[in-house]
Motif scaffolding. Structure first.
Motif, PDB file in Angstrom:
ATOM      1  N   LEU A  31       6.065  20.574   5.824  1.00 34.71           N
ATOM      2  CA  LEU A  31       6.905  20.770   3.904  1.00 34.71           C
ATOM      3  C   LEU A  31       7.146  19.391   3.948  1.00 34.71           C
ATOM      4  N   GLY A  32       6.122  18.891   3.260  1.00 32.89           N
ATOM      5  CA  GLY A  32       6.360  17.114   3.040  1.00 32.89           C
ATOM      6  C   GLY A  32       5.428  16.416   4.153  1.00 32.89           C
ATOM      7  N   ASP A  33       6.588  15.784   4.826  1.00 33.59           N
ATOM      8  CA  ASP A  33       6.134  14.811   6.063  1.00 33.59           C
ATOM      9  C   ASP A  33       7.528  15.976   7.235  1.00 33.59           C
ATOM     10  N   ASN A  34       7.067  17.257   7.078  1.00 32.74           N
ATOM     11  CA  ASN A  34       7.717  17.675   8.399  1.00 32.74           C
ATOM     12  C   ASN A  34       6.775  18.978   8.673  1.00 32.74           C
ATOM     13  N   TYR A  35       6.280  19.328  10.216  1.00 34.40           N
ATOM     14  CA  TYR A  35       4.918  19.748  10.169  1.00 34.40           C
ATOM     15  C   TYR A  35       6.032  20.707  11.447  1.00 34.40           C
ATOM     16  N   TRP A  36       5.425  22.106  11.387  1.00 30.63           N
ATOM     17  CA  TRP A  36       5.551  23.277  12.436  1.00 30.63           C
ATOM     18  C   TRP A  36       4.117  23.537  12.496  1.00 30.63           C
ATOM     19  N   ASP A  74       0.437  10.274  -2.098  1.00 29.70           N
ATOM     20  CA  ASP A  74       0.130   9.468  -1.195  1.00 29.70           C
ATOM     21  C   ASP A  74      -0.228   8.990  -0.881  1.00 29.70           C
ATOM     22  N   TYR A  75      -0.995   7.982  -1.895  1.00 24.48           N
ATOM     23  CA  TYR A  75      -1.524   6.485  -2.012  1.00 24.48           C
ATOM     24  C   TYR A  75      -1.445   5.332  -3.805  1.00 24.48           C
ATOM     25  N   LYS A 115       1.567   5.440   0.983  1.00 25.54           N
ATOM     26  CA  LYS A 115       3.000   5.092   0.592  1.00 25.54           C
ATOM     27  C   LYS A 115       4.263   6.615   0.596  1.00 25.54           C
ATOM     28  N   THR A 116       3.821   7.257   1.631  1.00 30.02           N
ATOM     29  CA  THR A 116       4.654   8.338   2.556  1.00 30.02           C
ATOM     30  C   THR A 116       4.542   8.386   3.595  1.00 30.02           C
ATOM     31  N   TYR A 149      -3.466   8.628   7.089  1.00 30.77           N
ATOM     32  CA  TYR A 149      -3.953   7.719   7.640  1.00 30.77           C
ATOM     33  C   TYR A 149      -3.054   6.402   6.411  1.00 30.77           C
ATOM     34  N   GLN A 150      -3.248   5.092   7.451  1.00 31.83           N
ATOM     35  CA  GLN A 150      -2.817   4.185   6.554  1.00 31.83           C
ATOM     36  C   GLN A 150      -2.992   3.786   5.342  1.00 31.83           C
TER      37      GLN A 150
END
Length: 261
Positions: free
Chosen positions: A99-104, A139-140, A167-168, A173-174
């Motif tokens: 969920l967005g930047d959250n991971y389970w 994301d970029y 950008k997130t 990857y950067q």
């Protein structure tokens, strides 16, 4: 538990391209097209519907020999949300929720979902980042840095090279160097870099047809750190699918061990 995460390949599929639908261009890209527009077009070749079900098969190669195969179902919806069901017998019952930047990570015998970090999602032969949250246009930010439209080799398709910066916070990857066909925007290959600047993987995109439209049907990942490893991800089925909200809740997934959709 984190030893398990480090050892268990999180083989899902680089599918999750959650973006607005774009009509794929059959003629040359306009000379004044922006990098952002190119990224959206390139994304559309991978997944054209915002809410989708993607059935994938992942083949892992070691020293050029097939080591193992895995099957996954990935359910996607907008705002970088996805649910992955592990379908192979050895992984049956495992689930990954993003969920967005959250991971389970949800294990069959665990009472609670396991929260993992953005860095941990990069672990494994084909990381979660490669297969479920790698969306260039969302994301970029991109910049066109090279136009190789003057290539004279008859076997080489003229390309544009773009430099992408994350950008997130949860971007896989950067930075990414991405090459797309000059006439169509179809993604050809990508170099994927970690935050440290180290080249982690090279991705090659294979063209095919799905429902009469040109699409990315296979992605090949060449590991640049463990150079004896290669991952081939085949997108066997991509269909529009709207999953109920309850399935995007980690607590619900933990209480309901069997999720058959």
């Amino acid at each position: 538990m984190f030893n398990w995460i480090r050892k268990q390949p999180l083989l899902i599929a680089s599918l999750v391209t959650i973006c607005a639908s774009w009509q794929v261009q059959a003629t040359a890209l306009s000379q004044d097209i922006s990098a952002a527009e190119i990224l959206s077009i390139a994304d559309d070749y991978r997944l054209e519907d915002a809410a989708s079900k993607v059935v994938t098969q992942v083949a892992l190669y070691q020293d050029g020999e097939l080591d193992k195969t895995r099957q996954y179902e990935v359910y996607l919806r907008p705002n970088r949300e996805s649910l992955v069901l592990f379908k192979s017998k050895v992984e049956q019952g495992q689930k990954m929720l993003m969920l967005g930047d959250n991971y389970w990570l949800v294990m069959p015998k665990s009472r609670r979902p396991i929260r993992i970090t953005p860095m941990q999602k990069l672990l494994g032969d084909a990381s979660v980042g490669d297969v479920s949250t790698l969306t260039w246009s969302q994301d970029y930010t991109g910049e066109i840095i090279s136009d190789q439209s003057d290539i004279t080799d008859a076997d080489s398709e003229p390309t544009l090279q773009l430099s992408l910066q994350a950008k997130t916070a949860g971007a896989s990857y950067q930075s990414i160097d991405l090459w797309v066909e000059r006439k169509s925007g179809f993604p050809v290959r990508a170099d994927l870099y970690l935050t440290s600047g180290k080249l982690a993987k090279k991705a090659l995109f294979e063209s095919g047809e799905r429902e009469g439209q040109r699409r990315v049907v296979t992605m090949v990942l060449l590991d640049q750190i463990q150079t004896d490893k290669k991952t081939v991800i085949d997108y066997q089925e991509v269909t529009p699918h709207q999953l109920a909200d309850k399935y995007y809740n980690p607590a619900y997934l933990s209480k309901n061990k069997r999720v058959e959709l």
